[in-house]
Scaffold this motif. Sequence first.
Motif, PDB file in Angstrom:
ATOM      1  N   ILE A  74       0.868  -1.180   0.000  1.00 48.32           N
ATOM      2  CA  ILE A  74       0.000   0.000   0.000  1.00 48.32           C
ATOM      3  C   ILE A  74       0.904   1.228   0.000  1.00 48.32           C
ATOM      4  CG2 ILE A  74      -0.252   0.090   2.523  1.00 48.32           C
ATOM      5  CD1 ILE A  74      -3.240   0.938   1.971  1.00 48.32           C
ATOM      6  N   THR A  75       0.593   2.187  -0.837  1.00 43.99           N
ATOM      7  CA  THR A  75       1.478   3.346  -0.989  1.00 43.99           C
ATOM      8  C   THR A  75       1.006   4.517  -0.127  1.00 43.99           C
ATOM      9  OG1 THR A  75       0.216   4.304  -2.814  1.00 43.99           O
ATOM     10  CG2 THR A  75       1.943   2.680  -3.383  1.00 43.99           C
ATOM     11  N   PHE A  76       1.896   5.477   0.037  1.00 40.57           N
ATOM     12  CA  PHE A  76       1.517   6.698   0.731  1.00 40.57           C
ATOM     13  C   PHE A  76       0.391   7.396  -0.024  1.00 40.57           C
ATOM     14  CE2 PHE A  76       2.000  11.255   1.748  1.00 40.57           C
ATOM     15  CZ  PHE A  76       1.833  11.189   3.126  1.00 40.57           C
ATOM     16  N   GLU A 112      10.345  14.702   1.214  1.00 36.65           N
ATOM     17  CA  GLU A 112       9.848  15.522   0.101  1.00 36.65           C
ATOM     18  C   GLU A 112       8.888  14.755  -0.804  1.00 36.65           C
ATOM     19  OE1 GLU A 112      10.066  18.868  -0.509  1.00 36.65           O
ATOM     20  OE2 GLU A 112      10.848  18.824   1.528  1.00 36.65           O
ATOM     21  N   GLU A 113       9.111  13.464  -0.960  1.00 35.29           N
ATOM     22  CA  GLU A 113       8.204  12.672  -1.796  1.00 35.29           C
ATOM     23  C   GLU A 113       6.794  12.643  -1.183  1.00 35.29           C
ATOM     24  OE1 GLU A 113       7.702   8.237  -3.748  1.00 35.29           O
ATOM     25  OE2 GLU A 113       9.178   8.524  -2.154  1.00 35.29           O
ATOM     26  N   GLN A 114       6.715  12.399   0.119  1.00 35.45           N
ATOM     27  CA  GLN A 114       5.401  12.415   0.779  1.00 35.45           C
ATOM     28  C   GLN A 114       4.765  13.797   0.681  1.00 35.45           C
ATOM     29  OE1 GLN A 114       5.730  10.972   4.821  1.00 35.45           O
ATOM     30  NE2 GLN A 114       5.558   8.829   4.165  1.00 35.45           N
ATOM     31  N   LYS A 115       5.558  14.837   0.856  1.00 31.29           N
ATOM     32  CA  LYS A 115       5.030  16.192   0.756  1.00 31.29           C
ATOM     33  C   LYS A 115       4.435  16.434  -0.623  1.00 31.29           C
ATOM     34  CE  LYS A 115       6.387  21.055   1.072  1.00 31.29           C
ATOM     35  NZ  LYS A 115       7.517  21.988   1.209  1.00 31.29           N
ATOM     36  N   GLN A 116       5.157  16.064  -1.662  1.00 27.78           N
ATOM     37  CA  GLN A 116       4.685  16.272  -3.025  1.00 27.78           C
ATOM     38  C   GLN A 116       3.409  15.472  -3.295  1.00 27.78           C
ATOM     39  OE1 GLN A 116       7.579  15.480  -6.094  1.00 27.78           O
ATOM     40  NE2 GLN A 116       6.109  15.791  -7.723  1.00 27.78           N
ATOM     41  N   LYS A 122      -4.042  17.024  -2.717  1.00 30.54           N
ATOM     42  CA  LYS A 122      -4.885  18.132  -2.232  1.00 30.54           C
ATOM     43  C   LYS A 122      -5.344  19.002  -3.406  1.00 30.54           C
ATOM     44  CE  LYS A 122      -4.751  22.105   0.921  1.00 30.54           C
ATOM     45  NZ  LYS A 122      -3.939  22.810   1.943  1.00 30.54           N
ATOM     46  N   GLN A 123      -4.443  19.275  -4.331  1.00 32.16           N
ATOM     47  CA  GLN A 123      -4.797  20.093  -5.494  1.00 32.16           C
ATOM     48  C   GLN A 123      -5.831  19.388  -6.370  1.00 32.16           C
ATOM     49  OE1 GLN A 123      -3.747  23.379  -5.959  1.00 32.16           O
ATOM     50  NE2 GLN A 123      -5.488  23.220  -7.340  1.00 32.16           N
ATOM     51  N   ARG A 124      -5.666  18.079  -6.566  1.00 28.43           N
ATOM     52  CA  ARG A 124      -6.653  17.315  -7.349  1.00 28.43           C
ATOM     53  C   ARG A 124      -8.029  17.376  -6.685  1.00 28.43           C
ATOM     54  NH1 ARG A 124      -2.508  13.699  -7.800  1.00 28.43           N
ATOM     55  NH2 ARG A 124      -3.407  12.302  -6.242  1.00 28.43           N
ATOM     56  N   LEU A 125      -8.050  17.247  -5.366  1.00 27.07           N
ATOM     57  CA  LEU A 125      -9.323  17.317  -4.642  1.00 27.07           C
ATOM     58  C   LEU A 125      -9.935  18.706  -4.797  1.00 27.07           C
ATOM     59  CD1 LEU A 125     -11.413  15.938  -2.846  1.00 27.07           C
ATOM     60  CD2 LEU A 125     -10.042  16.647  -0.861  1.00 27.07           C
ATOM     61  N   ALA A 126      -9.121  19.748  -4.685  1.00 27.28           N
ATOM     62  CA  ALA A 126      -9.620  21.125  -4.848  1.00 27.28           C
ATOM     63  C   ALA A 126     -10.184  21.327  -6.252  1.00 27.28           C
ATOM     64  CB  ALA A 126      -8.504  22.122  -4.561  1.00 27.28           C
ATOM     65  N   ASN A 127      -9.520  20.773  -7.254  1.00 24.16           N
ATOM     66  CA  ASN A 127      -9.945  20.935  -8.646  1.00 24.16           C
ATOM     67  C   ASN A 127     -11.145  20.060  -9.007  1.00 24.16           C
ATOM     68  OD1 ASN A 127      -7.811  22.699  -8.987  1.00 24.16           O
ATOM     69  ND2 ASN A 127      -6.489  21.189  -9.975  1.00 24.16           N
ATOM     70  N   PRO A 134     -13.104  25.989  -0.043  1.00 21.08           N
ATOM     71  CA  PRO A 134     -11.682  25.655  -0.221  1.00 21.08           C
ATOM     72  C   PRO A 134     -11.256  24.464   0.643  1.00 21.08           C
ATOM     73  CG  PRO A 134     -11.966  28.003   0.229  1.00 21.08           C
ATOM     74  CD  PRO A 134     -13.304  27.358   0.429  1.00 21.08           C
ATOM     75  N   ILE A 135     -10.287  23.711   0.146  1.00 17.99           N
ATOM     76  CA  ILE A 135      -9.674  22.611   0.894  1.00 17.99           C
ATOM     77  C   ILE A 135      -8.623  23.249   1.813  1.00 17.99           C
ATOM     78  CG2 ILE A 135      -8.385  20.452   0.733  1.00 17.99           C
ATOM     79  CD1 ILE A 135     -11.272  20.445  -0.527  1.00 17.99           C
ATOM     80  N   VAL A 136      -8.837  23.149   3.118  1.00 16.68           N
ATOM     81  CA  VAL A 136      -8.000  23.860   4.086  1.00 16.68           C
ATOM     82  C   VAL A 136      -7.110  22.941   4.923  1.00 16.68           C
ATOM     83  CG1 VAL A 136      -9.552  25.847   4.216  1.00 16.68           C
ATOM     84  CG2 VAL A 136      -9.868  23.899   5.787  1.00 16.68           C
ATOM     85  N   THR A 137      -7.167  21.648   4.675  1.00 21.77           N
ATOM     86  CA  THR A 137      -6.305  20.712   5.398  1.00 21.77           C
ATOM     87  C   THR A 137      -4.855  21.143   5.207  1.00 21.77           C
ATOM     88  OG1 THR A 137      -7.873  18.916   5.077  1.00 21.77           O
ATOM     89  CG2 THR A 137      -5.588  18.293   5.540  1.00 21.77           C
ATOM     90  N   LYS A 138      -4.107  21.189   6.297  1.00 23.09           N
ATOM     91  CA  LYS A 138      -2.693  21.575   6.250  1.00 23.09           C
ATOM     92  C   LYS A 138      -1.828  20.388   5.859  1.00 23.09           C
ATOM     93  CE  LYS A 138      -3.220  25.748   7.966  1.00 23.09           C
ATOM     94  NZ  LYS A 138      -3.141  26.892   7.123  1.00 23.09           N
ATOM     95  N   ILE A 139      -0.706  20.689   5.268  1.00 24.39           N
ATOM     96  CA  ILE A 139       0.328  19.699   4.971  1.00 24.39           C
ATOM     97  C   ILE A 139       1.593  20.230   5.640  1.00 24.39           C
ATOM     98  CG2 ILE A 139       1.671  18.570   3.159  1.00 24.39           C
ATOM     99  CD1 ILE A 139      -0.849  18.945   1.350  1.00 24.39           C
TER     100      ILE A 139
END
Length: 182
Positions: A74-76, A112-116, A122-127, A134-139
């Motif tokens: 299972i991936t991140f 950095e991979e997990q961050k990306q 998050k961007q896909r969900l927003a779009n 707005p999607i406000v969940t923090k990373i």
Amino acid sequence: MANEKLEVMSLERAIFAGGCFWCMVQPFDELPGIHSVLSGYTGGHVPNPTYEQVCSKTTGHTEAVEIIYDPALITFADLVEIYWQQTDPTDAFGQFEDRGDNYRPVIFYFNEEQKQIAEESKQRLANSGRFDQPIVTKIEPAQEFYVAELYHQEYYKKNPANFARNHARRAAFLKEHWNEQN
């Protein structure tokens, strides 16, 4: 003994905050590749906080789950997609009945991979147009994770009736927004 090949697993960590940690364990707990899901606290400034301290909203910590998983199974990215389907990503001030900074939604990353992966998801969900706010969940970068008291671990198994009551509003929201995928 015949020549037996011993495979060494390379496990990884993920930490997600999405309101009450009782409700965040079960969605991940029995998936293939998941080795453990622990309830705990992270993101604050008090070492080894107690539940009472975190509830006082003076520690800076949020309730979260730490997931130890096998990325070969299972991936991140998979975990992040499951995470979105457990929270209201438009509510920065808690989740459902649970209000306050100690219930804020956060995806914590270890590299950095997990961050990306988290930012792109998050961007896909927003779009996607799934939500009209707005999607406000923090990373945020992962910080020290403090395991919660034993009575919080696997709460949904130990206290199913109380878990169901606490989970009812969340379940209704998830059904409304994610039903076609359930």
